[in-house]
Design a protein around this motif. Sequence first.
Motif, PDB file in Angstrom:
ATOM      1  N   GLU A 108       0.838  -1.201   0.000  1.00 24.02           N
ATOM      2  CA  GLU A 108       0.000   0.000   0.000  1.00 24.02           C
ATOM      3  C   GLU A 108       0.870   1.247   0.000  1.00 24.02           C
ATOM      4  OE1 GLU A 108      -3.559  -0.885   2.969  1.00 24.02           O
ATOM      5  OE2 GLU A 108      -1.687  -1.787   3.663  1.00 24.02           O
ATOM      6  N   TRP A 125      -4.406   4.819   3.445  1.00 23.94           N
ATOM      7  CA  TRP A 125      -3.578   3.870   2.695  1.00 23.94           C
ATOM      8  C   TRP A 125      -4.353   3.329   1.503  1.00 23.94           C
ATOM      9  CZ3 TRP A 125       1.441   3.611   3.561  1.00 23.94           C
ATOM     10  CH2 TRP A 125       1.948   3.948   4.826  1.00 23.94           C
ATOM     11  N   ALA A 145      -4.224   0.317  -1.388  1.00 25.72           N
ATOM     12  CA  ALA A 145      -3.609  -0.934  -1.832  1.00 25.72           C
ATOM     13  C   ALA A 145      -3.444  -0.914  -3.345  1.00 25.72           C
ATOM     14  CB  ALA A 145      -4.474  -2.123  -1.411  1.00 25.72           C
TER      15      ALA A 145
END
Length: 332
Positions: free
Chosen positions: A270, A277, A279
Amino acid sequence: MASSSHRRRPQPDRDFEWRPVRGPLLAVAAVAAVALVVTLVVAFRPGDAAGATGQDRAVSASEAAPSPTADPATPTSPKPSTAAPKPSASARTTPPASAPATPSTTPSRRPASGTDRAASAATTTAPAAGRIRPGTTYQGVATSYDVGNGDGACSYGPTSDVMTAAMNTADYETAKACGAYVSVRAASGTSITVRITNECPAPCAVGQLDLSQQAFAKLAPLSAGRIAITWSLLSPAVSDTVSIRYKTGSTQYWCGIQAIGHRNPLARLEVRTGGGWLALTRTGYNYFLSEQGTGCGGEIRLTDIYGEQLTVPALAVRPDVVQHTGVQFARH
């Protein structure tokens, strides 16, 4: 002595004339006095509830009962607001209260976001293992191939390490097996440890490992061609730490990110964004792509299949350069 204006001397004629009149006046006065007494008694009789008006009774009740605000221990129901409450950005579904709560002047604390959880260098989340799971023994066959300069589908590049293997496509799982250390055991009881650096496409079957010729030779003669094996995932002792490499052509507007040297298989990569965050999508050649450039050059968070997370400080976008991080996953 009283004055003559208040007290008169009796006269025979007037005395006679006044006598008949004085009796009726006294009788009327007596009747009036009795009527007044009866009226007062009736008016102030304590049991006469019907004599009090509704307003009088309400006043009496309010004077007898304590005021709701006089006793702080007495709970009061706040008046509901006429305006509809605005939904919170982080609204949670909760059962409605019997009475609306009084809003607090202190702002409520937001739930910890992914950004907050990344404050430490290593954290643990739920395990994220795929097809290859810790503590599981798999059955299959081993074959061999010439690894050449050691490069393969995992895009690690040329290497002098010949104790490597190619994983069948099913267990390769879009490069999720890349970098995994595997213990391989032959029927003779001999075992070796190899690192997955390549993919073995069909006709390789599920459970099959295509070993480097050097690795295969430690289990059986190359002339055997094909042998039965069992294999399982390892979390070995390693001396290196994780490194990050940006793919050739990467910029702040598009980048591919690769992690190298991780002890345990990597489940997720990530990048830090303004909202937390994000991914990135993993490719079959073992790079995680940021198609719009989001997070390129920023902090990176790595998660292994055991759920452990490592946060890597921001690194400059330097294509095809291996940058060391100094962090490593725990051994299991």
